[in-house]
Every structure is written in structure tokens, then in C-alpha cells.
Enzyme design. Sequence first.
Site, PDB file in Angstrom:
ATOM      1  N   ASP A   1     -50.726  -4.010  17.983  1.00  0.00           N
ATOM      2  CA  ASP A   1     -51.288  -5.459  17.527  1.00  0.00           C
ATOM      3  C   ASP A   1     -52.768  -5.115  17.134  1.00  0.00           C
ATOM      4  OD1 ASP A   1     -48.903  -6.571  17.272  1.00  0.00           O
ATOM      5  OD2 ASP A   1     -49.052  -7.215  19.594  1.00  0.00           O
TER       6      ASP A   1
ATOM      7  N   ASP B   1     -45.938  -8.944  11.992  1.00  0.00           N
ATOM      8  CA  ASP B   1     -45.775 -10.157  12.544  1.00  0.00           C
ATOM      9  C   ASP B   1     -46.161 -11.358  11.503  1.00  0.00           C
ATOM     10  OD1 ASP B   1     -45.108  -8.871  15.079  1.00  0.00           O
ATOM     11  OD2 ASP B   1     -47.489  -9.096  15.693  1.00  0.00           O
TER      12      ASP B   1
END
Length: 171
Positions: free
Chosen positions: A126, A148
Amino acid sequence: MTSEMKNKLIPISLALFVILADQITKALIVSYIPPYTIGAQFFGDFLRIIHVSNTGVAFSFGAGWAHSIRQVAFSLMPLVVVILVISVYFRNKDFNQLQRWAIMGIVGGGLGNIIDRIFRSEGVVDFIDVKFYGLFGLQRWPTFNVADAAVVVCGILLFFSFIITVKKGNK
């Protein structure tokens, strides 16, 4: 090739684009930003590009679970779900084009993160970190990635497209 099949195949390009963009951006982050550091900031500290890894799923849920349980729960089961979604996608004749594109955006995002869970021992990479100004008790939104973002944006589009379709059907 029939136009119906073309309408089903062309949105797959979005899934492929999301997977490619997701994996390229993650590779760049891993290559150029050391883990748990900020690589860049924009608009003060509103948007930061950082390098973190998540062995869990949304909001690090399950990160402390045993590796074997995480592999089944966060890799194998989601892969089965993606395969089922693709199966329904090709069998269903009622999805409109927006719904087809949204579904493929979700599939691309799902596969992007599944690839990380299978091939990256550190978990899902991330890197997008956004200030949230204390809303919902969060100073910063949980760090996320391209996959995401695709799942969330396409999920919202799919949700609203179903609402619009139902409303049109009720008139």
C-alpha cells in the site's frame, strides 16, 4: 464474434489495465521507497506516497493470523470469488455496459491484491496515504493502492448502476 460477446470482452481491458497499473506502481514503490518511509508529499501533508505492507485485508483485518490461515482466507477464497464473478459476468445477459466495466474494474483490483498476497511475502503493498482531518476519528485514511481504489470506485459505480436499473424497472 457477436456484438454481445464483444460487449463482454472489451471491458476486460479495464481489468488488465488495473492489474498492470497496480503491479507497476507497487514495483516502483518497492524499488524506490524504503519500507515505512515517506517517499513524497503533496499539498502539505494532504497526500503522501509511502511504502507500507499489509498482511491482512481492509484496515489490516487479520494481519495477526497465522500465515496458512491468511493464505486460505485472503488468497484462495478471494480467487474463488473472482472466478465465480467472472463466470456470472459471462453468463449474465442483463448487465448493462456500465455494470460490465464496473465489474471488470473490481475484478482487476481484486486480482491485483491477490497477486501480492500470493507472490509477496510481506503482503499487499500500500502506498497512497491521505489526510482525513479527524473524520470518523481518523487523522489519515488507511493507506491504500491502485487495486483498492479501483475496487472502491467501481464498486460505488456498480451499486448506483443497480439502483438506477431497479428504479427504471419500477416505472
